[in-house]
Design a protein around this motif. Sequence first.
Motif, PDB file in Angstrom:
ATOM      1  N   GLY A  22       0.807  -1.210   0.000  1.00  0.00           N
ATOM      2  CA  GLY A  22       0.000   0.000   0.000  1.00  0.00           C
ATOM      3  C   GLY A  22       0.845   1.267   0.000  1.00  0.00           C
ATOM      4  N   CYS A  31      -3.665  -0.646   1.184  1.00  0.00           N
ATOM      5  CA  CYS A  31      -3.967  -0.155   2.530  1.00  0.00           C
ATOM      6  C   CYS A  31      -5.302  -0.690   3.030  1.00  0.00           C
ATOM      7  CB  CYS A  31      -3.960   1.369   2.549  1.00  0.00           C
ATOM      8  SG  CYS A  31      -2.326   2.074   2.286  1.00  0.00           S
ATOM      9  N   GLY A  65      -1.770   0.467   7.113  1.00  0.00           N
ATOM     10  CA  GLY A  65      -2.994   0.649   6.347  1.00  0.00           C
ATOM     11  C   GLY A  65      -3.741   1.918   6.711  1.00  0.00           C
TER      12      GLY A  65
END
Length: 93
Positions: A22, A31, A65
Amino acid sequence: MNATIRQTSAFAIVSVVSGVLGWTLMPLLGCIVAVITGHLGRAEIRRQPELYQGDGLAVIGLVLGYIGIALAVLAVAAFVLFFGGLAWLGSQH
């Protein structure tokens, strides 16, 4: 000695890998996957702590994330504000 061997949660591993992806190759999708699998991994580890380990990996994936999602939202907001301001200035003349 009767030691049980615990395996690392697959969700926790996927969370970390997705969190790193991500930040590099798949900005928003990675993410989102990191957050989802991080929560799934932590839940799995809490339900069966005698079988699974890797809570730290799941937390790292969650942090990567959530920070990636927050930065993406800020980037979109900055883009809209900047170009919206330019459009507003252009319409004033």
